[in-house]
Design a protein around this motif. Structure first.
Motif, PDB file in Angstrom:
ATOM      1  N   ARG A  33       0.814  -1.221   0.000  1.00  0.00           N
ATOM      2  CA  ARG A  33       0.000   0.000   0.000  1.00  0.00           C
ATOM      3  C   ARG A  33       0.844   1.265   0.000  1.00  0.00           C
ATOM      4  NH1 ARG A  33      -4.509   0.129   4.521  1.00  0.00           N
ATOM      5  NH2 ARG A  33      -2.640   0.084   5.832  1.00  0.00           N
ATOM      6  N   GLY A  34       2.106   1.164   0.390  1.00  0.00           N
ATOM      7  CA  GLY A  34       2.954   2.342   0.541  1.00  0.00           C
ATOM      8  C   GLY A  34       3.362   2.961  -0.781  1.00  0.00           C
ATOM      9  N   ASP A  35       3.788   4.222  -0.717  1.00  0.00           N
ATOM     10  CA  ASP A  35       4.220   4.970  -1.896  1.00  0.00           C
ATOM     11  C   ASP A  35       5.734   5.129  -1.980  1.00  0.00           C
ATOM     12  OD1 ASP A  35       1.603   5.385  -2.780  1.00  0.00           O
ATOM     13  OD2 ASP A  35       1.365   7.147  -1.499  1.00  0.00           O
ATOM     14  N   ARG A  36       6.446   4.891  -0.893  1.00  0.00           N
ATOM     15  CA  ARG A  36       7.887   5.099  -0.875  1.00  0.00           C
ATOM     16  C   ARG A  36       8.619   3.861  -1.387  1.00  0.00           C
ATOM     17  NH1 ARG A  36       9.914   7.634   4.687  1.00  0.00           N
ATOM     18  NH2 ARG A  36      11.771   7.807   3.346  1.00  0.00           N
ATOM     19  N   ASP A  37       9.667   4.110  -2.157  1.00  0.00           N
ATOM     20  CA  ASP A  37      10.470   3.028  -2.723  1.00  0.00           C
ATOM     21  C   ASP A  37      11.839   3.007  -2.065  1.00  0.00           C
ATOM     22  OD1 ASP A  37       8.495   2.338  -4.692  1.00  0.00           O
ATOM     23  OD2 ASP A  37       9.106   4.147  -5.783  1.00  0.00           O
ATOM     24  N   LEU A  38      12.391   1.820  -1.880  1.00  0.00           N
ATOM     25  CA  LEU A  38      13.744   1.692  -1.371  1.00  0.00           C
ATOM     26  C   LEU A  38      14.746   2.054  -2.462  1.00  0.00           C
ATOM     27  CD1 LEU A  38      13.455  -1.684   0.589  1.00  0.00           C
ATOM     28  CD2 LEU A  38      13.146   0.643   1.459  1.00  0.00           C
ATOM     29  N   ALA A  39      15.957   2.371  -2.050  1.00  0.00           N
ATOM     30  CA  ALA A  39      16.979   2.771  -3.018  1.00  0.00           C
ATOM     31  C   ALA A  39      17.240   1.667  -4.041  1.00  0.00           C
ATOM     32  CB  ALA A  39      18.269   3.124  -2.280  1.00  0.00           C
ATOM     33  N   VAL A  40      17.305   0.419  -3.577  1.00  0.00           N
ATOM     34  CA  VAL A  40      17.566  -0.681  -4.500  1.00  0.00           C
ATOM     35  C   VAL A  40      16.397  -0.857  -5.474  1.00  0.00           C
ATOM     36  CG1 VAL A  40      16.582  -2.435  -2.938  1.00  0.00           C
ATOM     37  CG2 VAL A  40      18.273  -3.098  -4.655  1.00  0.00           C
ATOM     38  N   GLU A  41      15.193  -0.592  -5.018  1.00  0.00           N
ATOM     39  CA  GLU A  41      14.028  -0.687  -5.901  1.00  0.00           C
ATOM     40  C   GLU A  41      14.061   0.406  -6.957  1.00  0.00           C
ATOM     41  OE1 GLU A  41      11.142  -2.503  -2.360  1.00  0.00           O
ATOM     42  OE2 GLU A  41      10.925  -0.420  -3.032  1.00  0.00           O
ATOM     43  N   ARG A  42      14.414   1.626  -6.546  1.00  0.00           N
ATOM     44  CA  ARG A  42      14.504   2.727  -7.513  1.00  0.00           C
ATOM     45  C   ARG A  42      15.565   2.445  -8.569  1.00  0.00           C
ATOM     46  NH1 ARG A  42      13.845   5.855  -2.726  1.00  0.00           N
ATOM     47  NH2 ARG A  42      16.105   6.244  -2.629  1.00  0.00           N
ATOM     48  N   ALA A  43      16.652   1.812  -8.145  1.00  0.00           N
ATOM     49  CA  ALA A  43      17.702   1.465  -9.104  1.00  0.00           C
ATOM     50  C   ALA A  43      17.191   0.473 -10.145  1.00  0.00           C
ATOM     51  CB  ALA A  43      18.915   0.889  -8.368  1.00  0.00           C
ATOM     52  N   VAL A  44      16.429  -0.518  -9.689  1.00  0.00           N
ATOM     53  CA  VAL A  44      15.869  -1.502 -10.625  1.00  0.00           C
ATOM     54  C   VAL A  44      14.890  -0.826 -11.572  1.00  0.00           C
ATOM     55  CG1 VAL A  44      14.463  -3.583 -10.816  1.00  0.00           C
ATOM     56  CG2 VAL A  44      16.187  -3.414  -9.016  1.00  0.00           C
ATOM     57  N   TYR A  45      14.063   0.082 -11.058  1.00  0.00           N
ATOM     58  CA  TYR A  45      13.105   0.785 -11.916  1.00  0.00           C
ATOM     59  C   TYR A  45      13.823   1.573 -13.012  1.00  0.00           C
ATOM     60  CZ  TYR A  45       9.897  -0.152  -8.013  1.00  0.00           C
ATOM     61  OH  TYR A  45       9.147  -0.747  -7.032  1.00  0.00           O
ATOM     62  N   ARG A  46      14.922   2.240 -12.649  1.00  0.00           N
ATOM     63  CA  ARG A  46      15.656   3.026 -13.649  1.00  0.00           C
ATOM     64  C   ARG A  46      16.272   2.125 -14.708  1.00  0.00           C
ATOM     65  NH1 ARG A  46      17.283   6.134  -9.057  1.00  0.00           N
ATOM     66  NH2 ARG A  46      19.200   4.893  -8.897  1.00  0.00           N
ATOM     67  N   VAL A 167       6.150  -3.238  -9.758  1.00  0.00           N
ATOM     68  CA  VAL A 167       6.370  -2.737  -8.404  1.00  0.00           C
ATOM     69  C   VAL A 167       6.009  -3.810  -7.383  1.00  0.00           C
ATOM     70  CG1 VAL A 167       5.630  -1.026  -6.696  1.00  0.00           C
ATOM     71  CG2 VAL A 167       6.028  -0.336  -9.068  1.00  0.00           C
ATOM     72  N   ASP A 168       4.866  -4.454  -7.570  1.00  0.00           N
ATOM     73  CA  ASP A 168       4.439  -5.508  -6.640  1.00  0.00           C
ATOM     74  C   ASP A 168       5.423  -6.669  -6.637  1.00  0.00           C
ATOM     75  OD1 ASP A 168       2.180  -4.032  -6.024  1.00  0.00           O
ATOM     76  OD2 ASP A 168       0.914  -5.070  -7.474  1.00  0.00           O
ATOM     77  N   LEU A 169       5.927  -7.025  -7.823  1.00  0.00           N
ATOM     78  CA  LEU A 169       6.889  -8.125  -7.939  1.00  0.00           C
ATOM     79  C   LEU A 169       8.175  -7.810  -7.181  1.00  0.00           C
ATOM     80  CD1 LEU A 169       7.743 -10.819  -9.453  1.00  0.00           C
ATOM     81  CD2 LEU A 169       8.736  -9.305 -11.179  1.00  0.00           C
ATOM     82  N   ILE A 170       8.704  -6.628  -7.396  1.00  0.00           N
ATOM     83  CA  ILE A 170       9.981  -6.259  -6.784  1.00  0.00           C
ATOM     84  C   ILE A 170       9.830  -6.065  -5.280  1.00  0.00           C
ATOM     85  CG2 ILE A 170      11.753  -4.454  -6.708  1.00  0.00           C
ATOM     86  CD1 ILE A 170      11.179  -4.087  -9.754  1.00  0.00           C
ATOM     87  N   ARG A 171       8.759  -5.400  -4.855  1.00  0.00           N
ATOM     88  CA  ARG A 171       8.560  -5.193  -3.421  1.00  0.00           C
ATOM     89  C   ARG A 171       8.345  -6.517  -2.686  1.00  0.00           C
ATOM     90  NH1 ARG A 171       4.689   0.120  -2.437  1.00  0.00           N
ATOM     91  NH2 ARG A 171       6.124   1.673  -3.335  1.00  0.00           N
ATOM     92  N   GLY A 172       7.564  -7.392  -3.277  1.00  0.00           N
ATOM     93  CA  GLY A 172       7.327  -8.680  -2.627  1.00  0.00           C
ATOM     94  C   GLY A 172       8.607  -9.478  -2.462  1.00  0.00           C
ATOM     95  N   THR A 173       9.487  -9.382  -3.456  1.00  0.00           N
ATOM     96  CA  THR A 173      10.758 -10.108  -3.389  1.00  0.00           C
ATOM     97  C   THR A 173      11.719  -9.484  -2.384  1.00  0.00           C
ATOM     98  OG1 THR A 173      10.530 -10.770  -5.717  1.00  0.00           O
ATOM     99  CG2 THR A 173      12.724 -10.915  -4.738  1.00  0.00           C
ATOM    100  N   VAL A 174      11.897  -8.167  -2.490  1.00  0.00           N
ATOM    101  CA  VAL A 174      12.916  -7.474  -1.701  1.00  0.00           C
ATOM    102  C   VAL A 174      12.510  -7.311  -0.243  1.00  0.00           C
ATOM    103  CG1 VAL A 174      14.153  -5.281  -1.424  1.00  0.00           C
ATOM    104  CG2 VAL A 174      13.847  -6.272  -3.711  1.00  0.00           C
ATOM    105  N   ARG A 175      11.252  -6.982  -0.010  1.00  0.00           N
ATOM    106  CA  ARG A 175      10.838  -6.615   1.343  1.00  0.00           C
ATOM    107  C   ARG A 175      10.191  -7.753   2.134  1.00  0.00           C
ATOM    108  NH1 ARG A 175       8.106  -0.589   0.865  1.00  0.00           N
ATOM    109  NH2 ARG A 175       9.246   0.125  -0.994  1.00  0.00           N
ATOM    110  N   ILE A 176       9.761  -8.794   1.459  1.00  0.00           N
ATOM    111  CA  ILE A 176       9.059  -9.874   2.167  1.00  0.00           C
ATOM    112  C   ILE A 176       9.815 -11.190   2.050  1.00  0.00           C
ATOM    113  CG2 ILE A 176       6.924 -11.191   2.339  1.00  0.00           C
ATOM    114  CD1 ILE A 176       5.465  -8.722   1.176  1.00  0.00           C
TER     115      ILE A 176
END
Length: 561
Positions: A33-46, A167-176
């Motif tokens: 539900r959150g809007d903030r991204d971790l640094a590693v997530e932002r790197a993957v997005y770029r 976003v859901d894929l990366i967050r689920g992997t990295v944060r959970i």
């Protein structure tokens, strides 16, 4: 094992789940539900040129899921085929095409069906770079689809998107998944599980002959295969091998790990919809089924039948004595109820009643509590059907969380539920009619004999496991020929992705609706004991009407002989 120790195992698992339920469930809600991204997530997005703030329609979300999964299948297939020329092959050649296809599909669909002995066929590089990566990715896909459906149900404005799959894929992997896997792996290491970059070591046996013991990154892959409800082992003995599951304590930790995310996702669901009673109702239904299946299977395995069982005092064949009957049954019921497929005992060696019970556990649709994500969206689909049936009973328009369940919605829900039975029954029917199937069965004989009945159950179990993305098997069936490799691979693909597309299509219909005011009473409250009983009845009735004839021809007939 004493009764007190057996009860202690179950109690320990329940205590771990209870302690993690609120913090992990709420953490997963914040992640998605959150809007903030971790640094590693932002790197993957770029790097991947992903706009994390761009919501997707259900079609865009579904296309992203299918595209990612297709690419994953192709890459994993190529990795296996080229294994012999890659570093760390340890003399293992490339995997043959049929087996490589089956394995690639298996791990990408979160099934982890293995038609091979891992230590003999797969190199450590293939295990880590290919299979372990998909253990993370396939679990994250299932969780993402479940969250997308929840977003469709709770959307307050018509036309709101389902979120962004990437976003859901990366967050689920990295944060959970990654943090939980690290924690479980560390616990397994303290118990003596092996974690090594080496491929093995040579030794001399007591009779003077030379032998070789296989080692590898077992602890890390054991952790993610349980956390992600995957199940694919790095050793042929799977979670019965002391290198992967060395002690009764590690056994309890692994059982808790495979139940953790599916159970806690019900809390996530309740938090996201703003009514935690909704999640508790789903959890109550899941727990009821899990408890009943545990009691039934335990009873069958604890009561000795036959000459060997009577002499031993219990049904000990195929069970690791470090865990005993309680630890084996607890693992079997949990793994077949969560689409995990990992095993610490031979399900083929269970009694006819016990083996039939774990088979039935899969045929319920694996919603007790189901796989990572797939259990939640599977139970929500059954909840939609329950609401529709309840509306028909009282003559009012059925609603779920303030949104109407009309013709299109119930059609998608019904089709999603029907996919698995069609695949299981069609695959089994064709399989048993083939002349080559008799040769593949460890048990066979004239029609009506115990051997032929158990052989039929082996085939039924195989297709039930594939269609439900479970991956466990009755070991008496040899599935290395082209027919089984191809057909089971196709069943795994359709069993995973057709329901996912239908679930996302349903989410797309729901997100278009503006929910009715909270002051308006819906057809049926979707929380509480009454709805829980109706949902439980619907779940049992769907499986009962569909699979009872097949069960009668297999484990029920065998148990009565």
């Amino acid at each position: 094992m004493s009764t007190a120790a057996a009860v202690g195992q179950v109690a320990t698992v329940l205590v771990i789940l209870a302690a993690a339920y609120i913090p992990l469930g709420d953490h997963m809600a914040r992640v998605y539900r959150g809007d903030r991204d971790l640094a590693v997530e932002r790197a993957v997005y770029r790097i991947a040129r992903i706009d994390p703030r761009r919501p997707q329609t259900w079609k865009g979300y579904a296309l992203a899921v299918l595209a990612f999964s297709l690419i994953s299948v192709l890459l994993l297939y190529l990795l296996q085929r080229l294994q012999g020329v890659l570093p760390g092959a340890d003399g293992k050649p490339g995997v043959n095409p049929a087996m490589a296809f089956n394995t690639a599909v298996s791990f990408v669909t979160n099934t982890d069906w293995q038609s091979y002995s891992p230590e003999q066929v797969m190199s450590n590089l293939t295990q880590m770079l290919g299979l372990a990566v998909q253990n993370f990715a396939s679990a994250a896909v299932g969780m993402a689809v479940a969250i997308a459906l929840v977003r469709g149900l709770v959307a307050r404005r018509a036309g709101t998107g389902l979120g962004n799959f990437w976003v859901d894929l990366i967050r689920g992997t990295v944060r959970i998944l990654l943090p939980l896997a690290v924690i479980v792996a560390i616990i397994l290491l303290t118990q003596g599980a092996v974690q090594s970059w080496h491929t093995g070591f040579d030794y001399t046996m007591l009779d003077g002959r030379d032998a070789r013991s296989i080692v590898g990154p077992f602890a890390s892959q054991e952790a993610i295969k349980e956390i992600g409800t995957n199940g694919g082992g790095t050793l042929a003995a799977n979670s019965a091998h002391p290198f992967s599951n060395p002690t009764p304590l590690s056994n309890v930790v692994e059982i808790a790990a495979l139940l953790l995310i599916p159970v806690c996702l019900t809390r996530t669901y309740g938090t996201l919809v703003g009514d935690r009673r909704q999640g508790l109702t789903l959890l109550g239904v899941m727990a009821t089924i899990w408890t009943a299946m545990l009691a039934v299977t335990w009873w069958f395995e604890a009561h000795a039948t036959g000459a060997a069982g009577t002499a031993a005092g219990a049904m000990l064949e195929g069970k690791e004595q470090r865990f005993g009957i309680p630890g084996s049954v607890l693992f079997a019921v949990s793994t077949t109820g969560t689409s995990t497929g990992a095993v610490n005992a031979s399900h083929d060696s269970f009694t006819a009643g016990g083996g039939g019970a774990v088979l039935w556990n899969m045929l319920l649709g694996e919603v007790a509590p189901g796989g990572a994500g797939s259990g939640l969206y599977g139970m929500l689909i059954l909840a939609v059907i329950t609401v529709f049936v309840g509306g028909l009973l009282v003559g009012r328009t059925p609603e779920f969380l303030g949104k109407k369940i009309g013709r299109h919605e119930i059609t998608l829900a019904a089709l999603s539920v029907l996919v698995m039975p069609v695949l299981v029954l069609t695959g089994t029917a064709i399989g048993v009619l083939l002349g080559s199937t008799t040769d593949a069965q460890g048990n066979s004989g004239p029609p009506g004999t115990p051997g032929s009945i158990h052989g039929f159950t082996e085939v039924l179990y195989a297709y039930a496991s594939a269609a439900n993305n479970n991956g466990s098997a009755f070991g008496g069936l040899t599935v290395t020929d082209t027919w089984f490799q191809t057909s089971l691979g196709a069943v795994m693909l359709f069993g995973r992705f057709v329901p996912i597309v239908l679930v996302l299509a349903l989410a797309g219909l729901m997100v278009r609706q503006v929910p009715r005011s909270a002051a308006v009473t819906s057809t049926l409250p979707t929380h509480g004991v009454l709805f829980g009983v109706l949902l439980l009845g619907t779940t049992l009735l769907v499986a009962g009407l569909t699979f009872f004839p097949a069960m009668t021809l297999g484990p029920i007939a065998e148990a009565l002989l």
